[in-house]
Design a protein around this motif. Structure first.
Motif, PDB file in Angstrom:
ATOM      1  N   GLY A 535      32.041 -42.407  23.143  1.00  0.00           N
ATOM      2  CA  GLY A 535      32.740 -41.069  23.296  1.00  0.00           C
ATOM      3  C   GLY A 535      31.859 -39.984  23.388  1.00  0.00           C
ATOM      4  N   LEU A 536      32.048 -39.343  24.415  1.00  0.00           N
ATOM      5  CA  LEU A 536      31.304 -38.149  24.688  1.00  0.00           C
ATOM      6  C   LEU A 536      32.133 -36.725  24.455  1.00  0.00           C
ATOM      7  CD1 LEU A 536      29.474 -38.924  28.172  1.00  0.00           C
ATOM      8  CD2 LEU A 536      28.654 -39.264  25.884  1.00  0.00           C
ATOM      9  N   ILE A 537      31.882 -36.250  23.315  1.00  0.00           N
ATOM     10  CA  ILE A 537      32.692 -34.950  22.679  1.00  0.00           C
ATOM     11  C   ILE A 537      31.680 -33.748  23.600  1.00  0.00           C
ATOM     12  CG2 ILE A 537      33.543 -33.696  21.074  1.00  0.00           C
ATOM     13  CD1 ILE A 537      33.430 -36.314  19.409  1.00  0.00           C
ATOM     14  N   TYR A 538      32.426 -33.109  24.565  1.00  0.00           N
ATOM     15  CA  TYR A 538      31.780 -31.905  25.102  1.00  0.00           C
ATOM     16  C   TYR A 538      32.071 -30.601  24.143  1.00  0.00           C
ATOM     17  CZ  TYR A 538      30.542 -33.955  29.422  1.00  0.00           C
ATOM     18  OH  TYR A 538      29.825 -34.864  30.469  1.00  0.00           O
ATOM     19  N   THR A 539      31.264 -29.868  23.956  1.00  0.00           N
ATOM     20  CA  THR A 539      31.177 -28.865  23.112  1.00  0.00           C
ATOM     21  C   THR A 539      30.058 -27.787  23.821  1.00  0.00           C
ATOM     22  OG1 THR A 539      30.789 -27.973  21.054  1.00  0.00           O
ATOM     23  CG2 THR A 539      29.703 -29.617  21.343  1.00  0.00           C
ATOM     24  N   GLU A 540      30.275 -26.394  23.436  1.00  0.00           N
ATOM     25  CA  GLU A 540      29.280 -25.489  23.871  1.00  0.00           C
ATOM     26  C   GLU A 540      28.331 -25.302  22.698  1.00  0.00           C
ATOM     27  OE1 GLU A 540      31.208 -21.890  25.204  1.00  0.00           O
ATOM     28  OE2 GLU A 540      32.037 -22.930  26.893  1.00  0.00           O
ATOM     29  N   LEU A 541      28.588 -25.918  21.497  1.00  0.00           N
ATOM     30  CA  LEU A 541      27.923 -25.828  20.179  1.00  0.00           C
ATOM     31  C   LEU A 541      26.500 -26.506  20.422  1.00  0.00           C
ATOM     32  CD1 LEU A 541      30.574 -25.646  17.492  1.00  0.00           C
ATOM     33  CD2 LEU A 541      29.357 -23.931  18.418  1.00  0.00           C
ATOM     34  N   VAL A 542      25.467 -25.896  19.798  1.00  0.00           N
ATOM     35  CA  VAL A 542      24.165 -26.819  19.704  1.00  0.00           C
ATOM     36  C   VAL A 542      23.760 -27.256  18.566  1.00  0.00           C
ATOM     37  CG1 VAL A 542      23.298 -25.379  22.035  1.00  0.00           C
ATOM     38  CG2 VAL A 542      22.802 -24.611  19.730  1.00  0.00           C
ATOM     39  N   SER A 543      24.611 -26.793  17.403  1.00  0.00           N
ATOM     40  CA  SER A 543      24.505 -27.232  16.114  1.00  0.00           C
ATOM     41  C   SER A 543      26.096 -27.425  15.657  1.00  0.00           C
ATOM     42  CB  SER A 543      23.483 -26.385  15.355  1.00  0.00           C
ATOM     43  OG  SER A 543      24.040 -25.252  15.160  1.00  0.00           O
ATOM     44  N   GLY A 544      26.117 -28.519  14.559  1.00  0.00           N
ATOM     45  CA  GLY A 544      27.321 -28.484  13.789  1.00  0.00           C
ATOM     46  C   GLY A 544      28.500 -29.264  14.853  1.00  0.00           C
ATOM     47  N   ILE A 545      29.719 -29.589  14.198  1.00  0.00           N
ATOM     48  CA  ILE A 545      30.766 -30.268  14.849  1.00  0.00           C
ATOM     49  C   ILE A 545      31.948 -29.192  15.401  1.00  0.00           C
ATOM     50  CG2 ILE A 545      32.130 -31.990  14.585  1.00  0.00           C
ATOM     51  CD1 ILE A 545      29.311 -32.894  14.278  1.00  0.00           C
ATOM     52  N   PRO A 546      32.134 -29.397  16.610  1.00  0.00           N
ATOM     53  CA  PRO A 546      33.251 -28.412  17.190  1.00  0.00           C
ATOM     54  C   PRO A 546      34.496 -28.742  16.226  1.00  0.00           C
ATOM     55  CG  PRO A 546      32.876 -30.164  18.462  1.00  0.00           C
ATOM     56  CD  PRO A 546      31.847 -30.410  17.571  1.00  0.00           C
ATOM     57  N   ALA A 547      35.580 -27.769  16.212  1.00  0.00           N
ATOM     58  CA  ALA A 547      36.877 -27.823  15.645  1.00  0.00           C
ATOM     59  C   ALA A 547      37.525 -28.783  16.392  1.00  0.00           C
ATOM     60  CB  ALA A 547      37.350 -26.423  15.516  1.00  0.00           C
ATOM     61  N   ILE A 548      37.608 -29.089  17.627  1.00  0.00           N
ATOM     62  CA  ILE A 548      38.411 -30.004  18.295  1.00  0.00           C
ATOM     63  C   ILE A 548      38.342 -31.437  17.921  1.00  0.00           C
ATOM     64  CG2 ILE A 548      38.313 -28.605  20.505  1.00  0.00           C
ATOM     65  CD1 ILE A 548      36.390 -30.708  21.643  1.00  0.00           C
ATOM     66  N   PHE A 549      37.104 -31.625  17.274  1.00  0.00           N
ATOM     67  CA  PHE A 549      37.077 -33.091  16.861  1.00  0.00           C
ATOM     68  C   PHE A 549      37.808 -33.410  15.735  1.00  0.00           C
ATOM     69  CE2 PHE A 549      34.645 -36.479  14.489  1.00  0.00           C
ATOM     70  CZ  PHE A 549      34.725 -37.347  15.381  1.00  0.00           C
ATOM     71  N   PRO A 550      37.755 -32.594  14.404  1.00  0.00           N
ATOM     72  CA  PRO A 550      38.840 -32.911  13.339  1.00  0.00           C
ATOM     73  C   PRO A 550      40.302 -33.100  13.843  1.00  0.00           C
ATOM     74  CG  PRO A 550      37.719 -30.848  13.232  1.00  0.00           C
ATOM     75  CD  PRO A 550      36.951 -31.668  14.198  1.00  0.00           C
TER      76      PRO A 550
END
Length: 775
Positions: A535-550
């Motif tokens: 699973g590839l979860i695309y995000t603009e964040l370079v650290s931490g877990i994006p809010a879309i995942f939870p």
């Protein structure tokens, strides 16, 4: 040659004189098309109405003197000898200057910049001979880094220059093609040519824009011969006119005639500078197209052929006009008037072809600048098609292409004369040059570390000349000059709204990101299971877990056995080498099979298709597992590890031939499908993924098990999880912010391409997670 190897071209260009001369010849068809066609309309626009052609010839000689010194000071002195040296690792243009400033002072507009970006091999230019930064330069740098307003002004200035380049992409095809076809008026009746010029110009323009989708590489080999033929043609005609009509016209090259011209014409002469300005239209292309050639090749082409040909052409027209004060049939002063009658039709054909080449260069430049704006997060997502797999930088953008065509046709039909088209084109050209002058002054101080007096002299000298032309163009605002202002203003508003909305969206992601501890704590207690696959979860964040995942886990309580949080980001350099493309690291203990991968591209790099990208990504993760935290070079950078959670710099598979390689094969599985009467066998392939793992050095058992897990997940397939955000202004926001976010940014988001287009993600494997962002 791969699309992304443009960074290495400059080294190859310096190998031999043969290579340099070949590039110089090729640059004639790409760089100088617009500049070489300017004799078609300069005198026509200059003598339109502000000044008259008198018996004393002072106006003609003054205009020729102005043209000569403008060509000498702006394209030759400013661009060839100064601005070309301000390249960004071989690339040029407005954003090249801006990216240089971003790297030498912390004024970067990209929100997800990292310390690791500064460790890229091409991030800092090799400035061995540049002196240490002056005290005043350090103060300017500190002031820019402290004040957010100054950073925004610098970005707005760069976007303003980019917007004017887009406006020039509308006006250059219109004025070039229309001026070339206007030569038919000398062979047709005065009443007939009015019904020929506009329709023929529109047909040529429609054909030109319709052919853009096939790419310029298919007909590009014709561009250089056309421009060379055109330059030899106008220089030959100019030399003939000088010898035949007025051999003493060379005296007008003296700056004394500039003084006489201004003294006699006064206000009218100043207003006519808007027409004289057109002699340097296309000069910016020498710097903007630097990435396709080299400094030396562009200099050789300009000084050996383009510059002398243009000077002879303008001198020849002035020589003819000095002996013909009343043109035949009461026609206006035109380029074709000075062409011998027997040569007018052949010259007309060559002129139309040269105008098409000039238009092509302007359109391609517009595509290129919009691609850079998209990479820097300043333009809505559009479909960028790379039309050539061998020639770096040739792109086609369908939405922009048809928009330019409609605007170009509207301008051509609406104006129907060279004078107003010239007024519009002149303002666009001189505005871009002023932006370049302003940015260059900062580059001289911040990047070249030169004395501030040198930058001040540069601004005063060239800025005064360009400001004089700018004022003369601006005075024609209601006579056509409003067009580039209107076009650039619309694009400027679009860029600013998109950049502001994207920035606020990123800030929301940062404020609402989930800690890694939360991710490690979720499990059987919440009913979450792991399913086969990656699973590839695309995000603009370079650290931490994006809010879309939870949010995704809450609605679908399962995720893949291999989970990769991937950030595809742009950095303010033109090209990122293959060896430094990926940053890979673990998230939590390795038995959880959670990874973070940051994929870095330069603002001129080409994004690979989904299949190639998948293979590169899987191989990079496999190589990271094999080598551990040491990376390919066997050691670890302490500063980098602290900043990036022990992430390792890895390249694409072709950069670590001795590392892990991936290959796929297909097994044939037979399935029985049938009824009571008939039984048929259906065969379908099953994908098998295998890794080539080098024997030395031997890897640990845990790492081998992790590789087996990755291989098994690759066989099951890859799913792409993207966020589909609905951005709204939060309660209590100002009226202007609500308008910008709720209407402007929302409209652009709905009108632009979805994220999967920009990320080259396959639709069939995409899962979109919707969320509302209150910014």
């Amino acid at each position: 040659m791969d699309l992304e190897t443009g960074f290495y071209q400059n080294r190859l260009k310096k190998e031999s004189w043969r290579t340099v001369l070949t590039l110089a010849y090729q640059s004639l068809g790409v760089v100088y098309g617009d500049l070489s066609t300017s004799p078609l309309y300069v005198y026509t626009s200059t003598f339109a109405e502000d000044i008259k052609h008198s018996e004393t010839n002072e106006e003609v000689y003054g205009v020729l003197s102005f043209i000569f010194w403008t060509l000498t000071l702006i394209p030759l002195l400013k661009y060839v000898f100064i601005v070309l040296k301000a390249d960004d690792n071989g690339e040029g243009g407005t954003f090249a200057l801006y990216s240089l400033l971003c790297r030498h002072a912390k004024v970067n507009s990209l929100p997800n910049s990292q310390l690791a970006d500064e460790k890229l091999s091409t991030y800092k230019k090799n400035d061995i001979n540049i002196p240490a930064q002056t005290t005043f330069g350090a103060k300017i740098k500190s002031m820019l880094e402290r004040h957010r307003v100054l950073q925004r002004l610098l970005l707005v200035l760069s976007l303003g220059g980019a917007s004017m380049v887009i406006g020039d992409g509308v006006l250059t095809p219109a004025i070039s093609v229309f001026s070339a076809i206007s030569g038919a008026e000398l062979s047709l009746g005065k009443t007939h040519h009015l019904y020929i010029e506009v329709p023929v110009a529109c047909v040529v323009l429609i054909a030109l824009f319709a052919l853009q989708q096939y790419g310029t590489h298919r007909v590009g080999f014709l561009f250089a011969p056309i421009v060379v033929t055109w330059l030899l043609c106008i220089s030959g005609i100019g030399l003939y006119n000088i010898i035949h009509w007025n051999p003493t016209v060379y005296r007008a090259l003296s700056p004394y005639y500039v003084y006489k011209f201004l003294k006699k014409t006064q206000k009218g002469g100043w207003m006519s500078l808007g027409g004289i300005l057109l002699c340097i239209t296309g000069s910016e292309a020498m710097f903007a197209d630097l990435g396709h050639f080299s400094q030396l090749s562009i200099k050789i082409a300009f000084t050996s052929l383009v510059y002398p040909s243009l000077v002879l052409a303008y001198m020849g027209q002035a020589a003819y006009l000095s002996r013909h004060h009343v043109t035949e049939n009461d026609y206006q002063i035109d380029f074709y008037v000075s062409v011998p009658g027997k040569l007018r039709w052949p010259v007309l054909v060559i002129a139309v072809l040269a105008a098409v080449v000039a238009s092509q260069a302007a359109i391609t430049g517009t595509f290129s600048i919009i691609k850079q704006c998209c990479a820097l997060g300043c333009f809505p997502r559009v479909n960028i098609v790379h039309t050539s797999s061998k020639i770096h930088g040739q792109v086609y953008i369908p939405e922009i292409n048809w928009t330019l065509m409609i605007l170009c046709l509207a301008v051509t039909i609406g104006f129907r004369d060279t004078k107003r088209l010239g007024n519009a084109a002149g303002l666009a050209v001189i505005t871009v040059m002023l932006v370049t002058t302003c940015l260059m002054s900062l580059v001289i101080v911040l990047c070249w570390h030169q004395n501030v007096l040198l930058a001040v002299c540069f601004v005063i000298f060239f800025g005064t000349i360009e400001a004089l032309y700018f004022s003369a163009s601006l005075i024609k605002f209601f006579e056509g000059a409003w067009v580039p202002v209107a076009i650039s203003l619309v694009f400027m508003i679009v860029m600013c709204i998109w950049h502001y909305g994207s920035l606020k969206k990123y800030e929301f992601d940062v404020q609402n990101k989930v800690s890694i501890d939360w991710l490690l704590s979720v499990g059987p207690s919440l009913g979450i299971v792991r399913v086969r696959g990656i699973g590839l979860i695309y995000t603009e964040l370079v650290s931490g877990i994006p809010a879309i995942f939870p949010h995704f886990v809450t609605n679908f309580p399962a995720f893949h056995q291999i989970l990769v949080f991937i950030c595809v980001k742009s950095v303010p350099i033109p090209h990122v080498t293959h060896e430094e493309r990926f940053l890979v690291g673990h998230i939590g203990p390795r038995e959880n099979h959670l990874y973070r991968c940051i994929v870095r591209y330069g603002y001129r790099d080409a994004r690979k298709d989904d299949l190639q990208f998948e293979n590169d990504l899987v191989c990079s993760i496999a190589e990271f597992i094999r080598t551990g935290k040491r990376g390919l070079n066997g050691n670890i950078d302490e500063d980098l590890s602290k900043d990036l959670e022990d992430m390792t710099v890895l390249g694409t598979p072709n950069t670590h031939i001795s590392g892990v390689q991936l290959y796929e094969d297909n097994e044939l599985n037979s399935e029985s499908v049938g009824t009571s009467k008939h039984t048929t066998h259906k065969t379908k392939p099953k994908k098998r993924v295998r890794f080539f793992i080098p024997e030395s050095p031997k890897i640990e058992r845990n790492a081998r098990e992790e590789l087996c897990e990755l291989m098994e997940a690759s066989e099951a397939g890859i799913a792409y999880i993207l966020g589909h955000s609905y951005v709204r202004a939060k309660q209590g926001s100002s009226f202007l912010k609500r308008i910008v976010i709720n209407f402007g940014y929302d409209f652009l988001t709905r009108s632009s391409r979805p994220p999967c287009y920009a990320l080259t993600v396959p639709h069939a494997s995409t899962i979109e997670v919707g969320m509302v962002y209150h910014v």
